[in-house]
Design a protein around this motif. Structure first.
Motif, short mmCIF file in Angstrom:
data_model
loop_
_atom_site.label_atom_id
_atom_site.label_comp_id
_atom_site.label_asym_id
_atom_site.label_seq_id
_atom_site.Cartn_x
_atom_site.Cartn_y
_atom_site.Cartn_z
N MET A 1 -27.00 8.61 0.82
CA MET A 1 -28.23 7.72 0.84
C MET A 1 -29.46 9.45 1.11
O MET A 1 -29.54 10.05 1.74
N LEU A 2 -30.51 9.33 -0.19
CA LEU A 2 -30.92 10.73 0.13
C LEU A 2 -32.74 10.15 0.19
O LEU A 2 -32.65 9.05 -0.58
N VAL A 3 -33.36 10.35 0.61
CA VAL A 3 -34.46 9.43 1.42
C VAL A 3 -34.92 10.60 1.07
O VAL A 3 -35.21 12.10 1.91
N VAL A 4 -36.43 10.58 0.47
CA VAL A 4 -37.16 11.38 0.54
C VAL A 4 -38.86 11.31 0.56
O VAL A 4 -38.65 10.58 -0.55
N ASP A 5 -39.31 11.90 1.08
CA ASP A 5 -40.49 11.87 1.83
C ASP A 5 -41.54 13.29 2.48
O ASP A 5 -40.58 13.67 3.36
N ASP A 6 -42.24 13.17 1.80
CA ASP A 6 -42.90 14.60 2.62
C ASP A 6 -43.64 14.14 4.17
O ASP A 6 -44.17 15.51 4.94
N ASN A 7 -43.77 12.87 4.58
CA ASN A 7 -44.19 13.01 5.75
C ASN A 7 -42.95 12.39 6.44
O ASN A 7 -42.18 11.58 6.70
N LYS A 8 -42.79 13.48 7.57
CA LYS A 8 -41.86 12.64 8.67
C LYS A 8 -41.31 11.77 9.20
O LYS A 8 -40.56 10.85 9.66
N THR A 27 -31.73 13.23 4.42
CA THR A 27 -33.80 13.39 3.78
C THR A 27 -33.42 14.23 3.56
O THR A 27 -33.25 15.63 3.60
N ALA A 28 -34.62 14.35 2.70
CA ALA A 28 -35.52 16.35 1.87
C ALA A 28 -37.12 15.61 2.48
O ALA A 28 -37.69 14.59 2.10
N VAL A 51 -45.98 10.70 -3.79
CA VAL A 51 -47.73 11.40 -3.48
C VAL A 51 -46.40 12.70 -2.67
O VAL A 51 -46.57 12.47 -1.45
N MET A 52 -45.78 14.10 -3.12
CA MET A 52 -45.17 14.78 -2.44
C MET A 52 -45.70 16.02 -2.96
O MET A 52 -46.14 16.43 -4.04
N PRO A 53 -45.95 17.28 -2.34
CA PRO A 53 -46.25 18.29 -2.78
C PRO A 53 -45.39 19.36 -3.72
O PRO A 53 -44.38 18.52 -3.34
N ARG A 54 -45.35 20.40 -3.94
CA ARG A 54 -44.25 20.83 -5.48
C ARG A 54 -43.82 19.70 -6.38
O ARG A 54 -43.88 20.37 -7.52
N LEU A 55 -43.23 19.25 -5.97
CA LEU A 55 -42.58 18.07 -7.13
C LEU A 55 -42.68 16.46 -6.05
O LEU A 55 -42.11 16.62 -5.42
N ASP A 56 -43.53 15.87 -7.33
CA ASP A 56 -44.29 14.65 -6.84
C ASP A 56 -42.44 13.51 -7.45
O ASP A 56 -41.55 13.61 -7.70
N GLY A 57 -42.75 12.61 -6.66
CA GLY A 57 -41.72 11.81 -6.86
C GLY A 57 -41.02 11.28 -8.27
O GLY A 57 -40.34 11.00 -8.65
#
Length: 137
Positions: A1-8, A27-28, A51-57
């Motif tokens: 399972m890989l969870v990707v969110d810019d909010n820690k 996580t990423a 909404v994430m920096p560099r590359l969004d979802g």
């Protein structure tokens, strides 16, 4: 399972809720980190914030779908789920959506549903029977 969110805080919330249910979670912080990790981690499911920096979802989902190695990984968007995000997510090949704020039970249900899909190829490239269904939630 890989969870990707810019909010820690959100990453940790999702991680803890899934780990309590027995899932192994990596996580990423953004799409770039996701694409870097996905081939090493080989997750069964990926959740993406939009909404994430560099590359969004949405861009990340598009890149995952364009790569034969990740094309069939179940991908869920966990975000505000505005009509734009949902329409763009469907166009990018996203399998499911979960609106923030979400109930932990809904998160677990969604991940279990996506993990239960047997219609994607195994890691060695062989296809299982079945066709992909799109879930919206």
């Amino acid at each position: 399972m890989l969870v990707v969110d810019d909010n820690k805080v959100i990453r940790q919330l999702i991680r803890v809720n899934l780990e309590l249910e027995g899932f192994e979670v990596v996580t990423a912080a953004d799409g770039v980190e996701c694409l870097d990790l996905v081939h090493r981690v080989r997750p069964d499911v990926i959740t993406l914030d939009v909404v994430m920096p560099r590359l969004d979802g949405l861009q990340t989902a598009t890149r995952l779908r364009s790569d034969p190695r990740t094309r069939h990984l179940p991908v869920a968007i966990i975000s505000a789920c505005t009509p734009y995000e949902v329409d763009s997510g469907v166009a990018a090949g996203v399998d499911a959506f979960l609106a923030k704020p979400f109930e932990p039970t809904e998160l677990v249900r969604l991940v279990r549903e996506l993990m239960g899909r047997k219609d994607r190829p195994s890691l060695d490239g062989r296809r299982s029977a079945g066709t992909a269904e799109r879930a919206a939630g």
